[in-house]
Design an enzyme around this catalytic site. Sequence first.
Site, PDB file in Angstrom:
ATOM      1  N   LEU A  66    -122.778 -60.230  60.106  1.00 14.60           N
ATOM      2  CA  LEU A  66    -121.368 -59.945  59.859  1.00 14.60           C
ATOM      3  C   LEU A  66    -120.676 -59.543  61.160  1.00 14.60           C
ATOM      4  O   LEU A  66    -121.263 -58.854  62.000  1.00 14.60           O
ATOM      5  CB  LEU A  66    -121.227 -58.813  58.827  1.00 14.60           C
ATOM      6  CG  LEU A  66    -121.896 -59.053  57.479  1.00 14.60           C
ATOM      7  CD1 LEU A  66    -121.427 -58.007  56.476  1.00 14.60           C
ATOM      8  CD2 LEU A  66    -121.623 -60.451  56.952  1.00 14.60           C
ATOM      9  N   GLY A 111    -126.634 -60.041  58.518  1.00 16.21           N
ATOM     10  CA  GLY A 111    -126.010 -61.105  57.735  1.00 16.21           C
ATOM     11  C   GLY A 111    -126.570 -62.490  58.062  1.00 16.21           C
ATOM     12  O   GLY A 111    -126.571 -63.371  57.203  1.00 16.21           O
ATOM     13  N   ASN A 135    -131.415 -55.314  59.627  1.00  9.36           N
ATOM     14  CA  ASN A 135    -131.468 -54.124  60.481  1.00  9.36           C
ATOM     15  C   ASN A 135    -130.334 -53.135  60.222  1.00  9.36           C
ATOM     16  O   ASN A 135    -130.072 -52.249  61.040  1.00  9.36           O
ATOM     17  CB  ASN A 135    -131.430 -54.559  61.954  1.00  9.36           C
ATOM     18  CG  ASN A 135    -130.166 -55.340  62.301  1.00  9.36           C
ATOM     19  OD1 ASN A 135    -129.704 -56.149  61.498  1.00  9.36           O
ATOM     20  ND2 ASN A 135    -129.606 -55.114  63.470  1.00  9.36           N
ATOM     21  N   GLU A 136    -129.672 -53.265  59.063  1.00  9.85           N
ATOM     22  CA  GLU A 136    -128.481 -52.461  58.768  1.00  9.85           C
ATOM     23  C   GLU A 136    -128.642 -50.969  59.069  1.00  9.85           C
ATOM     24  O   GLU A 136    -127.742 -50.352  59.643  1.00  9.85           O
ATOM     25  CB  GLU A 136    -128.067 -52.632  57.297  1.00  9.85           C
ATOM     26  CG  GLU A 136    -127.234 -53.879  57.021  1.00  9.85           C
ATOM     27  CD  GLU A 136    -128.052 -55.162  56.963  1.00  9.85           C
ATOM     28  OE1 GLU A 136    -129.282 -55.113  57.196  1.00  9.85           O
ATOM     29  OE2 GLU A 136    -127.462 -56.218  56.690  1.00  9.85           O
TER      30      GLU A 136
HETATM   31  N1  CO8 Z   1    -120.162 -58.782  65.460  1.00  8.35           N
HETATM   32  C1  CO8 Z   1    -119.223 -58.798  66.439  1.00  8.35           C
HETATM   33  N2  CO8 Z   1    -119.514 -59.024  67.738  1.00  8.35           N
HETATM   34  C2  CO8 Z   1    -120.812 -59.252  68.057  1.00  8.35           C
HETATM   35  C3  CO8 Z   1    -121.826 -59.241  67.092  1.00  8.35           C
HETATM   36  C4  CO8 Z   1    -121.472 -58.993  65.734  1.00  8.35           C
HETATM   37  N3  CO8 Z   1    -122.373 -58.975  64.735  1.00  8.35           N
HETATM   38  N4  CO8 Z   1    -122.991 -59.479  67.708  1.00  8.35           N
HETATM   39  C5  CO8 Z   1    -122.716 -59.637  69.018  1.00  8.35           C
HETATM   40  N5  CO8 Z   1    -121.398 -59.501  69.240  1.00  8.35           N
HETATM   41  C6  CO8 Z   1    -120.693 -59.625  70.531  1.00  8.35           C
HETATM   42  C7  CO8 Z   1    -121.273 -58.700  71.593  1.00  8.35           C
HETATM   43  O1  CO8 Z   1    -120.695 -57.414  71.504  1.00  8.35           O
HETATM   44  C8  CO8 Z   1    -120.873 -59.415  72.862  1.00  8.35           C
HETATM   45  O2  CO8 Z   1    -119.503 -59.180  73.101  1.00  8.35           O
HETATM   46  P1  CO8 Z   1    -118.940 -59.055  74.604  1.00  8.35           P
HETATM   47  O3  CO8 Z   1    -119.279 -60.353  75.269  1.00  8.35           O
HETATM   48  O4  CO8 Z   1    -117.492 -58.830  74.407  1.00  8.35           O
HETATM   49  O5  CO8 Z   1    -119.649 -57.888  75.223  1.00  8.35           O
HETATM   50  C9  CO8 Z   1    -121.015 -60.896  72.486  1.00  8.35           C
HETATM   51  O6  CO8 Z   1    -120.940 -60.929  71.062  1.00  8.35           O
HETATM   52  C10 CO8 Z   1    -122.339 -61.505  72.921  1.00  8.35           C
HETATM   53  O7  CO8 Z   1    -123.401 -60.703  72.463  1.00  8.35           O
HETATM   54  P2  CO8 Z   1    -124.687 -60.363  73.362  1.00  8.35           P
HETATM   55  O8  CO8 Z   1    -124.300 -60.249  74.805  1.00  8.35           O
HETATM   56  O9  CO8 Z   1    -125.372 -59.199  72.757  1.00  8.35           O
HETATM   57  O10 CO8 Z   1    -125.535 -61.716  73.153  1.00  8.35           O
HETATM   58  P3  CO8 Z   1    -127.123 -61.895  73.263  1.00  8.35           P
HETATM   59  O11 CO8 Z   1    -127.354 -63.365  73.275  1.00  8.35           O
HETATM   60  O12 CO8 Z   1    -127.693 -61.069  74.365  1.00  8.35           O
HETATM   61  O13 CO8 Z   1    -127.712 -61.286  71.887  1.00  8.35           O
HETATM   62  C11 CO8 Z   1    -127.731 -60.930  69.509  1.00  8.35           C
HETATM   63  C12 CO8 Z   1    -127.384 -61.871  70.668  1.00  8.35           C
HETATM   64  C13 CO8 Z   1    -129.238 -60.742  69.418  1.00  8.35           C
HETATM   65  C14 CO8 Z   1    -127.204 -61.543  68.224  1.00  8.35           C
HETATM   66  C15 CO8 Z   1    -127.067 -59.547  69.773  1.00  8.35           C
HETATM   67  O14 CO8 Z   1    -125.698 -59.773  70.088  1.00  8.35           O
HETATM   68  C16 CO8 Z   1    -127.124 -58.590  68.630  1.00  8.35           C
HETATM   69  O15 CO8 Z   1    -128.160 -58.002  68.373  1.00  8.35           O
HETATM   70  N6  CO8 Z   1    -125.985 -58.392  67.924  1.00  8.35           N
HETATM   71  C17 CO8 Z   1    -125.848 -57.428  66.883  1.00  8.35           C
HETATM   72  C18 CO8 Z   1    -126.357 -57.988  65.620  1.00  8.35           C
HETATM   73  C19 CO8 Z   1    -126.236 -56.999  64.495  1.00  8.35           C
HETATM   74  O16 CO8 Z   1    -126.764 -55.904  64.529  1.00  8.35           O
HETATM   75  N7  CO8 Z   1    -125.507 -57.398  63.463  1.00  8.35           N
HETATM   76  C20 CO8 Z   1    -125.355 -56.576  62.333  1.00  8.35           C
HETATM   77  C21 CO8 Z   1    -124.068 -56.861  61.669  1.00  8.35           C
HETATM   78  S1  CO8 Z   1    -124.004 -55.958  60.117  1.00  8.35           S
HETATM   79  C22 CO8 Z   1    -124.397 -57.106  58.917  1.00  8.35           C
HETATM   80  O17 CO8 Z   1    -124.510 -58.271  59.178  1.00  8.35           O
HETATM   81  C23 CO8 Z   1    -124.606 -56.676  57.478  1.00  8.35           C
HETATM   82  C24 CO8 Z   1    -123.770 -55.521  57.123  1.00  8.35           C
HETATM   83  C25 CO8 Z   1    -123.908 -55.093  55.690  1.00  8.35           C
HETATM   84  C26 CO8 Z   1    -122.828 -54.081  55.372  1.00  8.35           C
HETATM   85  C27 CO8 Z   1    -123.235 -53.016  54.424  1.00  8.35           C
HETATM   86  C28 CO8 Z   1    -122.278 -51.858  54.447  1.00  8.35           C
HETATM   87  C29 CO8 Z   1    -122.195 -51.151  53.140  1.00  8.35           C
END
Ligand code: CO8
Length: 260
Positions: A66, A111, A135-136
């Site tokens: 997400l 997500g 990993n939420e």
């Molecule tokens: N949302 C928004 N922006 C993101 C996300 C995301 N999920 N993931 C990465 N970005 C952004 C980064 O901040 C970065 O931005 P910037 O260039 O401006 O600094 C850009 O995208 C590129 O990211 P990386 O430099 O980190 O790219 P890498 O290739 O090194 O890594 C990964 C890629 C492994 C995907 C890494 O970005 C990562 O681990 N991202 C976070 C993933 C994550 O934890 N997602 C969880 C989202 S929560 C969800 O999906 C379920 C929620 C359920 C809700 C329940 C509530 C009740």
Amino acid sequence: TTAKVKVDFDKSTGIAIMHMQSPPVNSLSLDFLTEFCISLEKLEMDKSCRGLIITSSQPKVFSAGLDIMEMYGNSPERCGEFWKAVQEMWLKLYSSSMVTIAAINGSSPAGGCLMSLTCDYRIMADNPRYSIGLNETQLGIVAPFWFKETMVNTVGHRTTEIALELGLLYNPQDALKIGLVDHVVPQDQVLTAATETMAKWLTVPDHARQITKSMMRKPAINKLRSNREADIQNFVSFITKDSIQKSLGMYLEMLKKRKR
Ligand code: CO8
């Protein structure tokens, strides 16, 4: 604006390949989800389309899950609209009458993992730097019951319990060991393997396979279908809490600093 989802449909095989192409990391924003669901619905309604392979055009990432910016600092109304779109994606994919295969050619947290789990089969690229999992809790948020149930239905209760409490992300080999993915192949063979697997699944008569799939998944699907509004309210009141916003803010900081 360019399309965030590109669909290649081969009429001769009945197989569509959906390429997610929303830079940088295919995060699931409201716009992305809306476009994704429209594409999916078109394929679903086309009786000649029997199989769907979902993959990514981005290097290294299948989907980052997400879009965190959708959950950070937005109004309750907007959060509710976003969550409805997340529900819609899950409902459509988990109940699809097509054979669905996730060709996971990069990392697939949260997500992204959920999207993979809704498919009938998962093939992941054998790169130890890639990770997949729900990993939420690491973000200080809680995977809702339907995320949990999709994982339980795939890897069982105890494995899900450990994985969800700790917010574990698995490398491809470990994901294979617990059954979170079904097959691990070299990066350049992910799509080929998905196409080969699809051909096998398509030898089973559609009707029998579809009824069986529906039988397996119906309890989880009905549970969300009959609780959608309450689930939205639950999400909105949780995500707009000050303490949760603070956790998300800290996680975003960490993401920006971590840069490799
Ligand atoms: N949302 C928004 N922006 C993101 C996300 C995301 N999920 N993931 C990465 N970005 C952004 C980064 O901040 C970065 O931005 P910037 O260039 O401006 O600094 C850009 O995208 C590129 O990211 P990386 O430099 O980190 O790219 P890498 O290739 O090194 O890594 C990964 C890629 C492994 C995907 C890494 O970005 C990562 O681990 N991202 C976070 C993933 C994550 O934890 N997602 C969880 C989202 S929560 C969800 O999906 C379920 C929620 C359920 C809700 C329940 C509530 C009740």
